[in-house]
Enzyme design. Structure first.
Site, PDB file in Angstrom:
ATOM      1  N   HIS A 184      -7.709  -5.633   1.002  1.00 20.77           N
ATOM      2  CA  HIS A 184      -6.470  -4.863   1.010  1.00 20.77           C
ATOM      3  C   HIS A 184      -5.590  -5.313   2.179  1.00 20.77           C
ATOM      4  CE1 HIS A 184      -4.124  -1.247   0.283  1.00 20.77           C
ATOM      5  NE2 HIS A 184      -4.178  -0.951   1.563  1.00 20.77           N
ATOM      6  N   SER A 224       0.824  -1.203   0.000  1.00 14.98           N
ATOM      7  CA  SER A 224       0.000   0.000   0.000  1.00 14.98           C
ATOM      8  C   SER A 224       0.865   1.262   0.000  1.00 14.98           C
ATOM      9  CB  SER A 224      -0.961  -0.042   1.183  1.00 14.98           C
ATOM     10  OG  SER A 224      -2.032   0.800   0.918  1.00 14.98           O
TER      11      SER A 224
HETATM   12  C1  GTR Z   1      -5.337   4.488   2.252  1.00 17.80           C
HETATM   13  C2  GTR Z   1      -4.820   5.294   1.103  1.00 17.80           C
HETATM   14  C3  GTR Z   1      -4.161   4.386   0.106  1.00 17.80           C
HETATM   15  C4  GTR Z   1      -3.237   3.393   0.764  1.00 17.80           C
HETATM   16  C5  GTR Z   1      -3.739   2.859   2.090  1.00 17.80           C
HETATM   17  C6  GTR Z   1      -2.724   2.088   2.931  1.00 17.80           C
HETATM   18  O1  GTR Z   1      -5.991   5.270   3.188  1.00 17.80           O
HETATM   19  O2  GTR Z   1      -5.883   5.965   0.513  1.00 17.80           O
HETATM   20  O3  GTR Z   1      -3.500   5.155  -0.885  1.00 17.80           O
HETATM   21  O4  GTR Z   1      -1.985   3.932   0.916  1.00 17.80           O
HETATM   22  O5  GTR Z   1      -4.242   3.857   2.875  1.00 17.80           O
HETATM   23  O6  GTR Z   1      -1.561   2.493   3.072  1.00 17.80           O
HETATM   24  O7  GTR Z   1      -3.102   1.041   3.481  1.00 17.80           O
END
Ligand code: GTR
Length: 387
Positions: free
Chosen positions: A365, A223
């Site tokens: 995610h 991420s």
């Molecule tokens: C979210 C962000 C993403 C990603 C994520 C993470 O809030 O919008 O771009 O970086 O966090 O790091 O898990």
């Protein structure tokens, strides 16, 4: 109220393929002045440096090249860690500049068994510090150190907060204390740049540690950490493999698709990640002189592995795959084989035996044991089987 509803709809994130706007990507193999790039020499001497500079100036900020000195202090060493499977080294990497210093804390397990030096995985940890617990009292699939060691690799990690704490009011309190001029420049480095900078200092350490085969280091980030890993691997060609896990917007995903997270959304929520110039592209992606396929192209000819997760539409799985496909143009200059097909593979069908690797894992995610299993396969293929 009608106006308000209308306004919120206009601002809502798009998750529908049919609503992706028509877009034209900047060409990987065409200079800003329109000259075509036809071979490795013009790629390496002209286009690659041009793309790097465009990313520095418009997205991630400058990457300061100079520090006065660097020191490595082993603060803890356990010869029989992980039930004898590994040697633990905790190392403080200290960078000095103009009499100021910053520390990066590295946790490193080196397998006791295979012959030395060993290849290594380095994770940029952007989550809980406990994910990389050196005592192994806490274990996590985010950094399954035992599994990596058991596969014959050293496994290392540092936490992003050492390089730049992850808030808009505190990101200055890491390595940016050494580079205060960056805070004033429109193309100055911020948090993501600082995390990438720190990954390169860990690489400096690996080059000095005889237990590590520094020519075989795979850099992993998830991420926001995946954005940093991609940027670090794009610039620092010492990273032999780059793994961009669920990195999404301003990571592997194409910004022009405006699918899931957008440039405006990321800049508004995380103003401390990218440089000030990047804010000019809020709701204005077409004006960007780059898109993220060009970031991946900078990794050529080194193997790159991109992942998505099926439920992680925020990070645009399809846009990440198209980006990887477009990056292949740079790999073609080196005749590096790719097993990518025009359409993304089915869920849980990893593409491993390829310079451009990819999987779309079922689920949310995250960075999981499934992801790591594939990273190990990918590294096995490139570091041992293929050569
Ligand atoms: C979210 C962000 C993403 C990603 C994520 C993470 O809030 O919008 O771009 O970086 O966090 O790091 O898990």
């Amino acid at each position: 109220l009608a106006f308000f509803l209308c306004f919120t709809t206009a601002q809502a994130q798009n998750y529908e393929e049919s609503k992706v706007p028509a877009y034209t990507l900047p060409e990987v193999l065409k200079m800003e002045d329109g000259t075509a790039v036809r071979n490795k020499a013009s790629w390496e001497n002209k286009r690659r440096p041009e793309i790097l500079r465009l990313f520095e100036d418009n997205v991630y900020g400058q990457m300061p090249k100079k520090h006065d000195s660097l020191s490595f202090t082993v603060t803890n060493e356990v010869p029989n860690a992980m039930d004898g499977m590994a040697r633990l080294k905790e190392v403080t990497i200290t960078a000095w500049k103009d009499k100021k210093s910053a520390d990066i804390h590295l946790t490193l397990f080196i397998p006791t068994k295979p012959k030395k030096p060993v290849p290594a995985f380095l994770l940029i940890n952007n989550r809980d510090q406990n994910n990389t617990d050196p005592t192994r009292a806490t274990k996590s699939d985010f950094w399954p150190a035992e599994m990596v060691v058991d596969s014959g690799y050293a496994v290392a990690a540092f936490h992003v907060s050492d390089a730049a704490p992850d808030t808009k009011d505190s990101y200055q309190n890491g390595i940016l204390r050494l580079y205060p001029e960056q805070l004033k420049a429109d193309n100055g480095m911020k948090a993501i740049g600082a995390w990438a900078w720190a990954a390169s200092r860990v690489m400096d350490y690996f080059e000095a540690d005889k237990d590590i085969d520094a020519r075989k280091v795979a850099l992993v980030g998830h991420s926001r950490g995946g954005k940093a890993a991609s940027w670090a691997g794009a610039q620092d060609q010492r990273f032999a493999i780059v793994i961009s896990n669920n990195s999404g917007n301003t990571g592997a995903a194409l910004s022009r698709r405006r699918f899931g997270e957008t440039v405006k959304k990321i800049n508004d929520t995380f103003p401390h990640w990218f440089n000030d110039n990047y804010k000019k592209y809020n709701d204005n992606e077409a004006a960007l002189p780059v898109d993220q396929h060009m970031l991946l192209s900078l990794i050529a000819p080194r193997p790159v592995y991109v992942t998505s997760a099926s439920e992680d539409l925020w990070a645009d799985p399809r846009g990440s795959y198209i980006s990887l496909l477009q990056a292949q143009k740079a790999y073609n200059l080196y005749k590096k084989p790719s097993a990518l097909s025009p359409e993304p593979p089915a869920i849980n069908s990893p593409i491993i035996n390829s310079y451009l690797g990819y999987h779309n894992r079922e689920g949310k995610h995250n960075l999981t044991a499934y992801d790591w299993q594939n990273f190990i396969q990918f590294a096995d293929y490139h570091f041992t089987k293929q050569k």
